[in-house]
Motif scaffolding. Structure first.
Motif, PDB file in Angstrom:
ATOM      1  N   HIS A 230       0.844  -1.195   0.000  1.00 12.89           N
ATOM      2  CA  HIS A 230       0.000   0.000   0.000  1.00 12.89           C
ATOM      3  C   HIS A 230       0.879   1.243   0.000  1.00 12.89           C
ATOM      4  CE1 HIS A 230      -2.751   3.048   1.606  1.00 12.89           C
ATOM      5  NE2 HIS A 230      -3.702   2.305   1.079  1.00 12.89           N
ATOM      6  N   GLY A 231       0.436   2.325  -0.660  1.00  8.02           N
ATOM      7  CA  GLY A 231       1.216   3.544  -0.786  1.00  8.02           C
ATOM      8  C   GLY A 231       1.533   4.228   0.524  1.00  8.02           C
ATOM      9  N   LEU A 232       0.775   3.954   1.566  1.00  9.32           N
ATOM     10  CA  LEU A 232       1.011   4.591   2.869  1.00  9.32           C
ATOM     11  C   LEU A 232       1.414   3.571   3.932  1.00  9.32           C
ATOM     12  CD1 LEU A 232      -2.035   7.041   2.920  1.00  9.32           C
ATOM     13  CD2 LEU A 232       0.348   7.588   2.414  1.00  9.32           C
ATOM     14  N   MET A 233       2.021   2.480   3.507  1.00  7.71           N
ATOM     15  CA  MET A 233       2.307   1.379   4.418  1.00  7.71           C
ATOM     16  C   MET A 233       3.219   1.789   5.576  1.00  7.71           C
ATOM     17  SD  MET A 233       3.233  -2.463   3.396  1.00  7.71           S
ATOM     18  CE  MET A 233       5.001  -2.581   3.408  1.00  7.71           C
ATOM     19  N   ASN A 234       4.218   2.607   5.346  1.00  2.00           N
ATOM     20  CA  ASN A 234       5.156   2.990   6.403  1.00  2.00           C
ATOM     21  C   ASN A 234       4.905   4.402   6.912  1.00  2.00           C
ATOM     22  OD1 ASN A 234       6.513   0.555   6.330  1.00  2.00           O
ATOM     23  ND2 ASN A 234       7.909   1.246   4.755  1.00  2.00           N
ATOM     24  N   THR A 235       3.705   4.919   6.695  1.00  2.00           N
ATOM     25  CA  THR A 235       3.404   6.297   7.067  1.00  2.00           C
ATOM     26  C   THR A 235       2.127   6.358   7.891  1.00  2.00           C
ATOM     27  OG1 THR A 235       4.409   7.076   5.012  1.00  2.00           O
ATOM     28  CG2 THR A 235       2.971   8.607   6.152  1.00  2.00           C
ATOM     29  N   SER A 236       2.182   7.131   8.960  1.00  2.63           N
ATOM     30  CA  SER A 236       0.991   7.406   9.756  1.00  2.63           C
ATOM     31  C   SER A 236       0.401   8.725   9.257  1.00  2.63           C
ATOM     32  CB  SER A 236       1.382   7.526  11.229  1.00  2.63           C
ATOM     33  OG  SER A 236       0.308   8.014  11.987  1.00  2.63           O
ATOM     34  N   VAL A 237      -0.898   8.748   8.997  1.00  2.00           N
ATOM     35  CA  VAL A 237      -1.553   9.959   8.491  1.00  2.00           C
ATOM     36  C   VAL A 237      -2.730  10.309   9.389  1.00  2.00           C
ATOM     37  CG1 VAL A 237      -2.770  11.014   6.558  1.00  2.00           C
ATOM     38  CG2 VAL A 237      -0.911   9.428   6.115  1.00  2.00           C
ATOM     39  N   LYS A 238      -2.770  11.556   9.806  1.00  2.00           N
ATOM     40  CA  LYS A 238      -3.924  12.075  10.553  1.00  2.00           C
ATOM     41  C   LYS A 238      -4.509  13.200   9.726  1.00  2.00           C
ATOM     42  CE  LYS A 238      -1.769  11.089  14.957  1.00  2.00           C
ATOM     43  NZ  LYS A 238      -0.443  10.719  14.507  1.00  2.00           N
ATOM     44  N   LEU A 239      -5.786  13.104   9.410  1.00  2.00           N
ATOM     45  CA  LEU A 239      -6.477  14.142   8.647  1.00  2.00           C
ATOM     46  C   LEU A 239      -7.263  15.013   9.619  1.00  2.00           C
ATOM     47  CD1 LEU A 239      -7.595  11.751   5.843  1.00  2.00           C
ATOM     48  CD2 LEU A 239      -5.862  13.527   5.638  1.00  2.00           C
ATOM     49  N   LEU A 240      -7.084  16.316   9.511  1.00  2.00           N
ATOM     50  CA  LEU A 240      -7.702  17.247  10.449  1.00  2.00           C
ATOM     51  C   LEU A 240      -8.552  18.260   9.704  1.00  2.00           C
ATOM     52  CD1 LEU A 240      -4.368  17.975  12.308  1.00  2.00           C
ATOM     53  CD2 LEU A 240      -6.125  16.389  13.062  1.00  2.00           C
ATOM     54  N   ARG A 241      -9.712  18.569  10.249  1.00  2.00           N
ATOM     55  CA  ARG A 241     -10.576  19.623   9.697  1.00  2.00           C
ATOM     56  C   ARG A 241     -10.457  20.826  10.621  1.00  2.00           C
ATOM     57  NH1 ARG A 241     -12.662  19.754   4.900  1.00  2.00           N
ATOM     58  NH2 ARG A 241     -13.223  17.593   5.120  1.00  2.00           N
ATOM     59  N   LEU A 242     -10.011  21.943  10.077  1.00  2.00           N
ATOM     60  CA  LEU A 242      -9.831  23.165  10.861  1.00  2.00           C
ATOM     61  C   LEU A 242     -11.165  23.891  11.033  1.00  2.00           C
ATOM     62  CD1 LEU A 242      -6.522  24.465   9.242  1.00  2.00           C
ATOM     63  CD2 LEU A 242      -6.815  23.080  11.294  1.00  2.00           C
ATOM     64  N   PRO A 243     -11.271  24.769  12.028  1.00  2.00           N
ATOM     65  CA  PRO A 243     -12.532  25.496  12.255  1.00  2.00           C
ATOM     66  C   PRO A 243     -13.022  26.286  11.034  1.00  2.00           C
ATOM     67  CG  PRO A 243     -11.093  25.785  14.138  1.00  2.00           C
ATOM     68  CD  PRO A 243     -10.286  25.073  13.084  1.00  2.00           C
ATOM     69  N   ASP A 244     -12.091  26.709  10.166  1.00  2.00           N
ATOM     70  CA  ASP A 244     -12.508  27.458   8.972  1.00  2.00           C
ATOM     71  C   ASP A 244     -12.944  26.540   7.831  1.00  2.00           C
ATOM     72  OD1 ASP A 244     -10.143  26.452   8.001  1.00  2.00           O
ATOM     73  OD2 ASP A 244      -9.184  28.394   7.690  1.00  2.00           O
ATOM     74  N   GLY A 245     -12.944  25.209   8.052  1.00  2.00           N
ATOM     75  CA  GLY A 245     -13.417  24.259   7.055  1.00  2.00           C
ATOM     76  C   GLY A 245     -12.318  23.626   6.218  1.00  2.00           C
TER      77      GLY A 245
END
Length: 51
Positions: A9-24
């Motif tokens: 998988h393309g993200l196998m060795n990477t941790s990713v956190k997706l964040l939504r900011l208050p401005d959207g």
């Protein structure tokens, strides 16, 4: 689950956190064995969302 025939998988060795900011806006925080990075450019965040 991904079948073994699909390869790694393309993200196998990477941790990713997706964040939504208050401005959207969406940003991503990525970490691997060597470094961490805050990704704020829209195109790069969209690519991580799709992966």
């Amino acid at each position: 689950m991904l079948p073994f025939s699909a390869g790694p998988h393309g993200l196998m060795n990477t941790s990713v956190k997706l964040l939504r900011l208050p401005d959207g806006r969406a940003v991503a925080c990525t970490e691997n064995d060597v470094r961490g990075e805050l990704v704020v450019e829209n195109a790069s965040v969209e690519l991580l969302l799709r992966r």
